[in-house]
Enzyme design. Sequence first.
Site, PDB file in Angstrom:
ATOM      1  N   ASP A 131       0.838  -1.212   0.000  1.00  0.00           N
ATOM      2  CA  ASP A 131       0.000   0.000   0.000  1.00  0.00           C
ATOM      3  C   ASP A 131       0.870   1.258   0.000  1.00  0.00           C
ATOM      4  O   ASP A 131       2.066   1.201  -0.267  1.00  0.00           O
ATOM      5  CB  ASP A 131      -0.908  -0.061   1.247  1.00  0.00           C
ATOM      6  CG  ASP A 131      -2.244   0.606   1.005  1.00  0.00           C
ATOM      7  OD1 ASP A 131      -2.265   1.655   0.360  1.00  0.00           O
ATOM      8  OD2 ASP A 131      -3.260   0.081   1.481  1.00  0.00           O
TER       9      ASP A 131
ATOM     10  N   ASP B 159     -10.402   3.507  -3.377  1.00  0.00           N
ATOM     11  CA  ASP B 159     -11.155   2.288  -3.087  1.00  0.00           C
ATOM     12  C   ASP B 159     -12.549   2.277  -3.734  1.00  0.00           C
ATOM     13  O   ASP B 159     -13.251   3.288  -3.741  1.00  0.00           O
ATOM     14  CB  ASP B 159     -11.337   2.138  -1.572  1.00  0.00           C
ATOM     15  CG  ASP B 159     -10.014   1.880  -0.873  1.00  0.00           C
ATOM     16  OD1 ASP B 159      -8.965   2.115  -1.483  1.00  0.00           O
ATOM     17  OD2 ASP B 159     -10.051   1.454   0.287  1.00  0.00           O
TER      18      ASP B 159
HETATM   19  C1  GAL Z   1      -6.368   1.088   1.554  1.00  0.00           C
HETATM   20  C2  GAL Z   1      -6.525   0.181   0.352  1.00  0.00           C
HETATM   21  C3  GAL Z   1      -7.594  -0.841   0.667  1.00  0.00           C
HETATM   22  C4  GAL Z   1      -7.191  -1.618   1.899  1.00  0.00           C
HETATM   23  C5  GAL Z   1      -6.918  -0.670   3.060  1.00  0.00           C
HETATM   24  C6  GAL Z   1      -6.378  -1.391   4.282  1.00  0.00           C
HETATM   25  O1  GAL Z   1      -5.373   2.006   1.303  1.00  0.00           O
HETATM   26  O2  GAL Z   1      -6.868   0.953  -0.753  1.00  0.00           O
HETATM   27  O3  GAL Z   1      -7.785  -1.695  -0.441  1.00  0.00           O
HETATM   28  O4  GAL Z   1      -6.053  -2.375   1.613  1.00  0.00           O
HETATM   29  O5  GAL Z   1      -5.980   0.311   2.680  1.00  0.00           O
HETATM   30  O6  GAL Z   1      -6.163  -0.541   5.364  1.00  0.00           O
END
Ligand code: GAL
Length: 658
Positions: A396, A459
């Site tokens: 991430d 997301d």
């Molecule tokens: C976001 C990501 C999500 C999930 C989340 C977990 O940044 O886009 O898909 O992984 O973090 O905290």
Amino acid sequence: MKKNILYLLAFMILVSCGDDIPQGEKDNAFWLDQADLTAMQQDWSAAHANLSCDSNKLSIAGKSYDRGVGTHAVSKLMIDVHGSGERFKGAAGVDDECSEQASVEFFILGDEEILWQSGLMKVGYSAKSFDINISGIQKLALYVSDGGDYIHYDHADWVNVRITYHDSVPVLVHPYKARPYVLTPPPPKEPRINGPSVYGAGAGNQFLYRIPATGEKPIKFKVKGLPEGLNIYEESGLIRGKTPANGIYELSLIAENDYGKDEKKFRIIVGQGLALTPPMGWNSWNCWGLSVDQQKVKIAARAMEAIGLADHGWSYLNIDDGWEAAERTETGFLLANEKFPNMQQLATDIHNMGLKLGIYSSPGPTTCGGYLGSWEHELIDARTWAMWGIDYVKYDWCSYNDIAKDQSLPELKKPYIHFHEVLGQVDRDIVYSMCQYGRGDVWTWGEEVGGNLWRTTYDIVDTWSSMSGIGFRQGEYAAYAGPGHWNDPDMLVVGKVGWGPDLRESRLTPDEQYTHISLWALLSAPLLLGCDLAQMDAFTLNLLTNDEVLAVNQDALGKQATKVYDGIRYQVWAKELEDGSMAVGIFNIGKDTPIEAFNWTNDEQKLKITVGADQLGLTGIHKVRDLWRQQDIGTFEKTFGANVPHHGVVLLKLTPEE
Ligand code: GAL
């Protein structure tokens, strides 16, 4: 003169108090905040009576309100006033709890006409009041758009909203719920080998591939041309062993049962990267969020096998955020927290089913969920994961903002280049999924820094505006996708989702779900289920097990579809396939107007769409196959006409006739 001043004063009071409830308001008003607000649809969270979207006191431009409804764009509500309404009054504005990104527009509709609209509104704009004559109107509708950009922070308040009426009390209309319908025919009893025709692996590493096949069990598997070091397990169809030296190995996969036999050509390409077709599997985030635990992953793995998803090529089980311990060990190891008592055993169990295990981390000190990230421990983390038997890492961005000097390209690339180098130092095939939401046009450099896939977007959520907004935007990135390096428009939002311990049905209609899967298949997008596999209903399972649709996604050519026609009401997308045929998606996207956001009649709305050979760049006669129904439906020479449901799709394969 005096009289004029008095009038002016009265006028000023009226204007400044336009969003207040005048003294002496009739008692028989129907107040929106007292109604059953579950009828209100919105793209995030749920409507609140007398509170904002985040459950604070309603507040617009510094002024607070006792009464009203806090909602979130895109928001829709229909009210049946039975032609008995008098006036519709209230005010609307963006709640003060929002950040500056918020922008919305409020609309009031009556019997398919716009009666009032607020214009674009942002945080800090005073509430705009309305007082509308609604006599004779049957149906009122309240709509809040995202203001033309994404729905980020679009917390919208309707305040002091009430309807005065004569006889019949207004009633909120619960949204029309279309019934799910199944299109994919069941697979035949005789064996059919599914999945891709190519598979990439790294020389000398552990090899694991489960031959996905349908048909009456037991099925016996054989492989012709298996290189030395690899073995086929006849009963389970697992190919395991040590990956041979760099090269291309041409195999023939065979599946046989009492009803017949199937044979499929299969190429193992060693030394040219992983994920030569888009990864297919499950990820914990869209269902369990941070409440994921070992048992839930195990249950997902068992379900992937038990309900037959694995027979159609679904294989990854990816743990997202929430697995990490609170502290590293003295020697710097990041272990799993108490929710994952034995990660290594979990990996072994999953591998024994022929399935793969994925994990999640962030290049920053903490992840998006506030857990420990891999900052300054990249190599030790990669080694730990390789030791556990991890096959896939989602990396991430969260908290790396505090580390990056700025948002320049070298700074954006740095953590991803570093982690790719680190992955190169472990003797394990680990698919590398980059998740930084598209920063710095990541699609233009994701392959160069070693990514197997990269998120192109923020997301996804389970609404039409989110899914279609993301999906139909992906055409711009098509040129950058190919075998081993894919654009990732985020995970699937079908089935039971929830981002936390409590799950609910996806809010996408059945037609929207057909669109979702068809579009992601055409886009060569990674297919990662974000739902609870153990609670999958027949409709969702059917949607995810159409081998002809999945074959479009897994096609070895790896060409992402492009948009060949962009209309107001429909779009046509085409994807070239390895065998010289073309997959074509004809999508009825609906007109994006407030009026069309509502189904005023409860009728199924279909649109006749005609596609021309010139749009697709085709000449000659083509055989047309409806992929969802798995039926040949005629030939195509100059034009093809399809009746496409609202927000739905017709997905075709056009094959040149010899
Ligand atoms: C976001 C990501 C999500 C999930 C989340 C977990 O940044 O886009 O898909 O992984 O973090 O905290």
